[in-house]
Design an enzyme around this catalytic site. Structure first.
Site, PDB file in Angstrom:
ATOM      1  N   LYS A   1       0.839  -1.216   0.000  1.00  0.00           N
ATOM      2  CA  LYS A   1       0.000   0.000   0.000  1.00  0.00           C
ATOM      3  C   LYS A   1       0.868   1.259   0.000  1.00  0.00           C
ATOM      4  O   LYS A   1       0.655   2.177  -0.779  1.00  0.00           O
ATOM      5  CB  LYS A   1      -0.929   0.019   1.234  1.00  0.00           C
ATOM      6  CG  LYS A   1      -1.774  -1.224   1.397  1.00  0.00           C
ATOM      7  CD  LYS A   1      -2.673  -1.141   2.624  1.00  0.00           C
ATOM      8  CE  LYS A   1      -1.948  -1.054   3.950  1.00  0.00           C
ATOM      9  NZ  LYS A   1      -1.174  -2.259   4.319  1.00  0.00           N
TER      10      LYS A   1
ATOM     11  N   ARG B   1      -9.542   1.515   8.765  1.00  0.00           N
ATOM     12  CA  ARG B   1      -9.114   0.169   9.160  1.00  0.00           C
ATOM     13  C   ARG B   1     -10.158  -0.550   9.981  1.00  0.00           C
ATOM     14  O   ARG B   1      -9.942  -1.693  10.382  1.00  0.00           O
ATOM     15  CB  ARG B   1      -7.857   0.314  10.013  1.00  0.00           C
ATOM     16  CG  ARG B   1      -6.627  -0.299   9.405  1.00  0.00           C
ATOM     17  CD  ARG B   1      -5.477   0.156  10.257  1.00  0.00           C
ATOM     18  NE  ARG B   1      -4.356  -0.698  10.180  1.00  0.00           N
ATOM     19  CZ  ARG B   1      -3.237  -0.376   9.549  1.00  0.00           C
ATOM     20  NH1 ARG B   1      -3.152   0.760   8.889  1.00  0.00           N
ATOM     21  NH2 ARG B   1      -2.231  -1.191   9.588  1.00  0.00           N
TER      22      ARG B   1
ATOM     23  N   ARG C   1      11.941  -5.613   4.746  1.00  0.00           N
ATOM     24  CA  ARG C   1      11.695  -4.187   4.458  1.00  0.00           C
ATOM     25  C   ARG C   1      12.692  -3.265   5.165  1.00  0.00           C
ATOM     26  O   ARG C   1      12.933  -3.375   6.351  1.00  0.00           O
ATOM     27  CB  ARG C   1      10.282  -3.797   4.899  1.00  0.00           C
ATOM     28  CG  ARG C   1      10.060  -2.278   4.819  1.00  0.00           C
ATOM     29  CD  ARG C   1       8.646  -1.890   4.910  1.00  0.00           C
ATOM     30  NE  ARG C   1       7.997  -2.329   6.116  1.00  0.00           N
ATOM     31  CZ  ARG C   1       6.695  -2.189   6.340  1.00  0.00           C
ATOM     32  NH1 ARG C   1       5.933  -1.627   5.425  1.00  0.00           N
ATOM     33  NH2 ARG C   1       6.165  -2.603   7.452  1.00  0.00           N
TER      34      ARG C   1
ATOM     35  N   ARG D   1      11.524  -1.040  10.715  1.00  0.00           N
ATOM     36  CA  ARG D   1      10.462  -0.649  11.638  1.00  0.00           C
ATOM     37  C   ARG D   1      10.394  -1.612  12.815  1.00  0.00           C
ATOM     38  O   ARG D   1      10.457  -2.816  12.611  1.00  0.00           O
ATOM     39  CB  ARG D   1       9.116  -0.652  10.893  1.00  0.00           C
ATOM     40  CG  ARG D   1       8.784   0.721  10.330  1.00  0.00           C
ATOM     41  CD  ARG D   1       7.610   0.727   9.440  1.00  0.00           C
ATOM     42  NE  ARG D   1       6.431   0.040   9.928  1.00  0.00           N
ATOM     43  CZ  ARG D   1       5.278   0.008   9.256  1.00  0.00           C
ATOM     44  NH1 ARG D   1       5.176   0.645   8.100  1.00  0.00           N
ATOM     45  NH2 ARG D   1       4.240  -0.625   9.733  1.00  0.00           N
TER      46      ARG D   1
ATOM     47  N   ARG E   1      -0.217  -8.131  13.915  1.00  0.00           N
ATOM     48  CA  ARG E   1      -0.730  -7.169  12.918  1.00  0.00           C
ATOM     49  C   ARG E   1      -1.581  -7.886  11.877  1.00  0.00           C
ATOM     50  O   ARG E   1      -2.621  -7.382  11.468  1.00  0.00           O
ATOM     51  CB  ARG E   1       0.441  -6.440  12.240  1.00  0.00           C
ATOM     52  CG  ARG E   1       1.096  -5.418  13.156  1.00  0.00           C
ATOM     53  CD  ARG E   1       2.448  -4.967  12.628  1.00  0.00           C
ATOM     54  NE  ARG E   1       2.371  -4.338  11.321  1.00  0.00           N
ATOM     55  CZ  ARG E   1       3.399  -4.240  10.480  1.00  0.00           C
ATOM     56  NH1 ARG E   1       4.589  -4.739  10.810  1.00  0.00           N
ATOM     57  NH2 ARG E   1       3.244  -3.648   9.329  1.00  0.00           N
TER      58      ARG E   1
HETATM   59  P1  AP5 Z   1       4.888  -1.566   1.791  1.00  0.00           P
HETATM   60  O1  AP5 Z   1       4.525  -0.773   0.607  1.00  0.00           O
HETATM   61  O2  AP5 Z   1       5.681  -0.903   2.855  1.00  0.00           O
HETATM   62  O3  AP5 Z   1       3.607  -2.324   2.388  1.00  0.00           O
HETATM   63  P2  AP5 Z   1       2.373  -1.742   3.199  1.00  0.00           P
HETATM   64  O4  AP5 Z   1       1.154  -2.414   2.673  1.00  0.00           O
HETATM   65  O5  AP5 Z   1       2.376  -0.250   3.206  1.00  0.00           O
HETATM   66  O6  AP5 Z   1       2.717  -2.328   4.612  1.00  0.00           O
HETATM   67  P3  AP5 Z   1       2.709  -1.670   6.064  1.00  0.00           P
HETATM   68  O7  AP5 Z   1       3.456  -2.651   6.926  1.00  0.00           O
HETATM   69  O8  AP5 Z   1       3.228  -0.275   6.059  1.00  0.00           O
HETATM   70  O9  AP5 Z   1       1.213  -1.693   6.359  1.00  0.00           O
HETATM   71  P4  AP5 Z   1       0.514  -1.596   7.712  1.00  0.00           P
HETATM   72  O10 AP5 Z   1      -0.871  -1.388   7.262  1.00  0.00           O
HETATM   73  O11 AP5 Z   1       0.724  -2.729   8.635  1.00  0.00           O
HETATM   74  O12 AP5 Z   1       1.294  -0.406   8.440  1.00  0.00           O
HETATM   75  P5  AP5 Z   1       0.848   1.042   8.894  1.00  0.00           P
HETATM   76  O13 AP5 Z   1       2.038   1.900   8.902  1.00  0.00           O
HETATM   77  O14 AP5 Z   1      -0.365   1.481   8.157  1.00  0.00           O
HETATM   78  O15 AP5 Z   1       5.697  -2.851   1.244  1.00  0.00           O
HETATM   79  C1  AP5 Z   1       6.224  -3.830   2.144  1.00  0.00           C
HETATM   80  C2  AP5 Z   1       7.561  -4.365   1.584  1.00  0.00           C
HETATM   81  O16 AP5 Z   1       7.315  -5.040   0.343  1.00  0.00           O
HETATM   82  C3  AP5 Z   1       8.575  -3.268   1.242  1.00  0.00           C
HETATM   83  O17 AP5 Z   1       9.861  -3.767   1.528  1.00  0.00           O
HETATM   84  C4  AP5 Z   1       8.406  -3.029  -0.275  1.00  0.00           C
HETATM   85  O18 AP5 Z   1       9.584  -2.583  -0.882  1.00  0.00           O
HETATM   86  C5  AP5 Z   1       8.013  -4.422  -0.745  1.00  0.00           C
HETATM   87  N1  AP5 Z   1       7.075  -4.408  -1.876  1.00  0.00           N
HETATM   88  C6  AP5 Z   1       5.948  -3.635  -1.977  1.00  0.00           C
HETATM   89  N2  AP5 Z   1       5.285  -3.922  -3.112  1.00  0.00           N
HETATM   90  C7  AP5 Z   1       6.016  -4.904  -3.729  1.00  0.00           C
HETATM   91  C8  AP5 Z   1       5.853  -5.642  -4.948  1.00  0.00           C
HETATM   92  N3  AP5 Z   1       4.791  -5.421  -5.756  1.00  0.00           N
HETATM   93  N4  AP5 Z   1       6.779  -6.558  -5.270  1.00  0.00           N
HETATM   94  C9  AP5 Z   1       7.839  -6.786  -4.449  1.00  0.00           C
HETATM   95  N5  AP5 Z   1       8.065  -6.141  -3.285  1.00  0.00           N
HETATM   96  C10 AP5 Z   1       7.157  -5.210  -2.928  1.00  0.00           C
HETATM   97  O19 AP5 Z   1       0.352   0.786  10.398  1.00  0.00           O
HETATM   98  C11 AP5 Z   1       1.268   0.501  11.441  1.00  0.00           C
HETATM   99  C12 AP5 Z   1       0.518   0.498  12.776  1.00  0.00           C
HETATM  100  O20 AP5 Z   1      -0.052   1.810  13.014  1.00  0.00           O
HETATM  101  C13 AP5 Z   1      -0.678  -0.450  12.869  1.00  0.00           C
HETATM  102  O21 AP5 Z   1      -0.281  -1.764  13.244  1.00  0.00           O
HETATM  103  C14 AP5 Z   1      -1.548   0.239  13.933  1.00  0.00           C
HETATM  104  O22 AP5 Z   1      -1.062  -0.020  15.228  1.00  0.00           O
HETATM  105  C15 AP5 Z   1      -1.346   1.721  13.633  1.00  0.00           C
HETATM  106  N6  AP5 Z   1      -2.341   2.266  12.707  1.00  0.00           N
HETATM  107  C16 AP5 Z   1      -2.095   2.799  11.481  1.00  0.00           C
HETATM  108  N7  AP5 Z   1      -3.220   3.209  10.897  1.00  0.00           N
HETATM  109  C17 AP5 Z   1      -4.225   2.929  11.766  1.00  0.00           C
HETATM  110  C18 AP5 Z   1      -5.638   3.102  11.707  1.00  0.00           C
HETATM  111  N8  AP5 Z   1      -6.244   3.633  10.625  1.00  0.00           N
HETATM  112  N9  AP5 Z   1      -6.369   2.688  12.780  1.00  0.00           N
HETATM  113  C19 AP5 Z   1      -5.781   2.169  13.866  1.00  0.00           C
HETATM  114  N10 AP5 Z   1      -4.445   1.960  13.978  1.00  0.00           N
HETATM  115  C20 AP5 Z   1      -3.667   2.344  12.922  1.00  0.00           C
END
Ligand code: AP5
Length: 226
Positions: free
Chosen positions: A17, A92, A131, A164, A175
């Site tokens: 994402k 979410r 990552r 991270r 998660r």
């Molecule tokens: P990446 O693009 O970083 O993946 P992502 O889907 O963004 O993964 P996240 O881990 O950031 O998602 P998340 O939803 O858990 O985290 P968030 O920060 O929102 O890609 C991942 C890896 O794969 C990278 O190394 C990339 O290079 C590689 N890659 C990507 N696409 C690829 C492809 N097509 N081919 C090959 N490699 C690829 O949330 C973190 C925490 O914050 C949550 O756990 C929660 O505690 C809190 N939080 C955030 N938002 C909320 C909310 N709305 N409500 C409540 N709590 C929240």
């Protein structure tokens, strides 16, 4: 070129994402609204919100809706949000989606389009374990699939690459469980209102981007000049 409808990138941790949201935001010249980045920023600055969110994020659980919604409302109130935006990691929960719909309606935005990223669990675990993120510009790399040219250094701005804390395997498990429990129901939620598209998140980054742009054009979410 621009966006007519806000895009919501929906999918489990590691689905890609953030990688795609950054590219789309640049392409459409709209803000990238990542609640995860906003919460990590609050932690880095030691704000009250950051202090509340940190232990929750370290356990891999979701931060309470009210805290996240306050952040989002504030961000959508800034002038640059008038051009539209790409949501990454928000909403979410069903409650967040309902609140978003109210907020968007009250500000005159179009109905959002949710795009679900499908990636199998084994690939998600590998992506999160590999990552590394730039400490300056936030560009994301993967030591297995998308390594930087020089290990530990960002190709774009030379920033130091960091991991991270919530990418530790035991936190990743929680998660993923939180996603299944609280976020996966949004797929049906948006399907019911005919506002859901799906993308194969296992494809290479450029191919996923191509499909996303095509979806945005076909659904009228973008203005069609792409
Ligand atoms: P990446 O693009 O970083 O993946 P992502 O889907 O963004 O993964 P996240 O881990 O950031 O998602 P998340 O939803 O858990 O985290 P968030 O920060 O929102 O890609 C991942 C890896 O794969 C990278 O190394 C990339 O290079 C590689 N890659 C990507 N696409 C690829 C492809 N097509 N081919 C090959 N490699 C690829 O949330 C973190 C925490 O914050 C949550 O756990 C929660 O505690 C809190 N939080 C955030 N938002 C909320 C909310 N709305 N409500 C409540 N709590 C929240």
């Amino acid at each position: 070129m621009g966006l007519r409808r806000p895009l919501i990138l929906l999918g489990p941790p590691g689905a890609g994402k953030g990688t795609q949201a950054k590219r789309l935001a640049k392409r459409y010249a709209v803000p990238h609204l990542s609640t995860g980045d906003m919460l990590r920023d609050a932690i880095a600055h030691g704000t009250d919100l950051g202090k509340k969110a940190q232990p929750i994020m370290e356990r891999g659980e979701l931060v309470p809706d009210a805290l996240v919604l306050a952040l989002v409302e504030e961000r959508l109130g800034r002038p640059d949000a008038a051009k539209g935006f790409i949501f990454d990691g928000f909403p979410r929960t069903i409650a967040q989606a309902e609140s978003l719909s109210r907020i968007l309606g009250s500000r005159g935005f179009g109905k959002p389009l949710a795009i679900e990223f499908r990636v199998d669990q084994e690939r998600l675990l590998r992506r999160l374990a590999g990552r590394w993120t730039c400490s300056i510009g936030g560009e994301t790399y993967n030591i297995y699939e998308r390594p930087p040219k020089t290990p530990g250094v960002c190709d774009l701005d030379g920033g130091k690459l960091i991991q991270r804390p919530d990418d530790r395997p035991e936190v990743v498990r929680e998660r993923l469980a939180a996603y299944e429990r609280q976020t996966a129901p949004l797929v049906d939620y948006y399907k019911r209102s005919d506002a859901l598209e799906t993308v194969d998140g296992m494809a290479p980054v450029d191919e996923v981007q191509r499909v996303l742009l095509e979806i945005a054009k076909r659904t009228g979410a973008s203005d069609g000049h792409l």
